[in-house]
Design a protein around this motif. Structure first.
Motif, mmCIF file in Angstrom:
data_model
loop_
_atom_site.group_PDB
_atom_site.id
_atom_site.type_symbol
_atom_site.label_atom_id
_atom_site.label_comp_id
_atom_site.label_asym_id
_atom_site.label_seq_id
_atom_site.Cartn_x
_atom_site.Cartn_y
_atom_site.Cartn_z
ATOM 1 N N GLU A 29 13.224 -9.459 37.676
ATOM 2 C CA GLU A 29 13.770 -9.222 39.011
ATOM 3 C C GLU A 29 14.157 -7.762 39.225
ATOM 4 N N ARG A 30 14.540 -7.087 38.167
ATOM 5 C CA ARG A 30 15.112 -5.747 38.300
ATOM 6 C C ARG A 30 14.187 -4.621 37.848
ATOM 7 N N MET A 31 13.217 -4.934 36.994
ATOM 8 C CA MET A 31 12.420 -3.875 36.383
ATOM 9 C C MET A 31 10.955 -4.285 36.318
ATOM 10 N N LYS A 32 10.109 -3.284 36.075
ATOM 11 C CA LYS A 32 8.688 -3.544 35.855
ATOM 12 C C LYS A 32 8.488 -3.670 34.346
ATOM 13 N N VAL A 33 8.336 -4.893 33.872
ATOM 14 C CA VAL A 33 8.305 -5.121 32.434
ATOM 15 C C VAL A 33 7.196 -6.088 32.035
ATOM 16 N N GLN A 34 6.783 -5.950 30.795
ATOM 17 C CA GLN A 34 5.937 -6.946 30.149
ATOM 18 C C GLN A 34 6.736 -7.466 28.962
ATOM 19 N N THR A 35 7.009 -8.745 28.930
ATOM 20 C CA THR A 35 7.862 -9.297 27.880
ATOM 21 C C THR A 35 7.064 -10.120 26.886
ATOM 22 N N GLU A 36 7.497 -10.036 25.643
ATOM 23 C CA GLU A 36 7.015 -10.894 24.578
ATOM 24 C C GLU A 36 8.228 -11.636 24.021
ATOM 25 N N GLU A 37 7.993 -12.806 23.428
ATOM 26 C CA GLU A 37 9.094 -13.610 22.913
ATOM 27 C C GLU A 37 8.895 -13.945 21.437
ATOM 28 N N ALA A 38 10.015 -14.122 20.754
ATOM 29 C CA ALA A 38 10.003 -14.613 19.375
ATOM 30 C C ALA A 38 11.189 -15.544 19.207
ATOM 31 N N SER A 39 10.932 -16.747 18.718
ATOM 32 C CA SER A 39 12.000 -17.729 18.543
ATOM 33 C C SER A 39 12.526 -17.761 17.118
ATOM 34 N N ASN A 40 11.908 -16.960 16.226
ATOM 35 C CA ASN A 40 12.363 -16.891 14.842
ATOM 36 C C ASN A 40 12.046 -15.519 14.267
ATOM 37 N N ALA A 44 9.051 -12.575 15.046
ATOM 38 C CA ALA A 44 9.508 -11.260 15.503
ATOM 39 C C ALA A 44 8.911 -10.146 14.652
ATOM 40 N N ILE A 45 8.929 -10.336 13.354
ATOM 41 C CA ILE A 45 8.395 -9.320 12.442
ATOM 42 C C ILE A 45 6.899 -9.124 12.664
ATOM 43 N N GLU A 46 6.163 -10.219 12.836
ATOM 44 C CA GLU A 46 4.721 -10.120 13.067
ATOM 45 C C GLU A 46 4.420 -9.388 14.370
ATOM 46 N N ASN A 65 16.967 -16.173 9.245
ATOM 47 C CA ASN A 65 17.289 -14.853 8.702
ATOM 48 C C ASN A 65 18.611 -14.409 9.308
ATOM 49 N N ASN A 66 19.432 -13.658 8.550
ATOM 50 C CA ASN A 66 20.648 -13.163 9.181
ATOM 51 C C ASN A 66 20.366 -11.858 9.916
ATOM 52 N N GLY A 67 21.224 -11.543 10.872
ATOM 53 C CA GLY A 67 20.981 -10.399 11.743
ATOM 54 C C GLY A 67 20.910 -9.079 11.025
ATOM 55 N N PHE A 68 21.693 -8.916 9.967
ATOM 56 C CA PHE A 68 21.691 -7.671 9.210
ATOM 57 C C PHE A 68 20.314 -7.437 8.577
ATOM 58 N N GLN A 69 19.793 -8.495 7.950
ATOM 59 C CA GLN A 69 18.495 -8.385 7.288
ATOM 60 C C GLN A 69 17.370 -8.160 8.287
ATOM 61 N N LEU A 70 17.402 -8.890 9.400
ATOM 62 C CA LEU A 70 16.332 -8.767 10.390
ATOM 63 C C LEU A 70 16.326 -7.378 11.028
ATOM 64 N N LEU A 71 17.486 -6.866 11.377
ATOM 65 C CA LEU A 71 17.562 -5.518 11.946
ATOM 66 C C LEU A 71 16.967 -4.494 10.985
ATOM 67 N N THR A 72 17.323 -4.593 9.722
ATOM 68 C CA THR A 72 16.813 -3.667 8.715
ATOM 69 C C THR A 72 15.292 -3.749 8.619
ATOM 70 N N LYS A 73 14.749 -4.964 8.594
ATOM 71 C CA LYS A 73 13.303 -5.147 8.476
ATOM 72 C C LYS A 73 12.567 -4.574 9.686
ATOM 73 N N LEU A 74 13.110 -4.789 10.884
ATOM 74 C CA LEU A 74 12.471 -4.267 12.092
ATOM 75 C C LEU A 74 12.456 -2.744 12.110
#
Length: 217
Positions: A29-40, A44-46, A65-74
């Motif tokens: 509604e607010r921006m011109k975006v293309q979104t992708e989703e990840a439910s796990n 997300a990593i792929e 995965n916990n948030g600390f680990q996922l943030l680091t991996k990304l």
């Protein structure tokens, strides 16, 4: 003539379909975006391996995965990746830790649509989104002012282990998740109890509840 707005590619990482849908609607509604989703975390990593994203909106309470680990991996995959943490966990306990780890902003899920879009635009502009509370907390760190929040006494690793303990995970489960020996996790647990001046995990849970640390199990 108004210049054409840039199309931003944004990845939404959240295990709740309704949250992902809501974020997509607000952004669309607010921006011109293309979104992708990840439910796990694995999806997300792929996706981060496969594509460039202008922004990642990340819920840190993922089931695999916990948030600390996922943030680091990304950030290992894309060191310049701009990540906005979007979580129910209270910012006074979590925000500055994730920002120090490389996130560009932290927003509570109770925020308004306007505040969410404000945070997104600030980060897309190359800046960090910091609420007043987080800014004051970071200032206190630099001026060595003592925090009145006991969980601030913990190191990043200790805090990560503490959160896993609050979630009900065993030492061996935490060790596997963090790629550590069980004895090392046991040492972290001992330090946590000593620093917080408590005796066991039951009291750790009570302290987390007292300081409004809401954890999705």
């Amino acid at each position: 003539m108004e210049p054409e707005k840039r199309l931003y590619r944004i990845l939404i990482i959240d295990d709740h379909h309704i949250i992902r849908t809501g974020i997509k609607l607000i952004l669309g509604e607010r921006m011109k975006v293309q979104t992708e989703e990840a439910s796990n975390s694995s999806t997300a990593i792929e996706k981060v391996k496969a594509w460039y994203f202008d922004l990642v909106v990340l819920d840190i309470n993922m089931p695999d995965n916990n948030g600390f680990q996922l943030l680091t991996k990304l950030l290992i995959l894309q060191p310049e990746l701009r990540i906005l943490i979007f979580s129910m966990n209270p910012e006074e306990h979590f925000a500055k830790r994730f920002i120090k780890m490389g996130a560009k902003g932290y927003l509570n899920k109770e925020a308004s649509d306007d505040e969410f879009i404000k945070a997104v635009n600030i980060i897309l502009a190359g800046k960090k989104y910091l609420s007043f509370a987080v800014t004051q907390s970071l200032i206190n760190d630099t001026t060595n002012e003592k925090s009145d929040k006991p969980f601030d006494l913990l190191s990043e690793r200790e805090f990560e282990v503490a959160i896993s303990l609050v979630k009900g995970k065993t030492l061996s489960e935490i060790a596997d998740e963090m790629n550590l020996h069980s004895s090392t996790v046991g040492t972290y647990k001992t330090r946590i109890l000593e620093k917080l001046n408590i005796q066991n995990v039951i009291e750790l849970n009570q302290l987390a509840l007292l300081y409004d640390i809401k954890i999705s199990r």
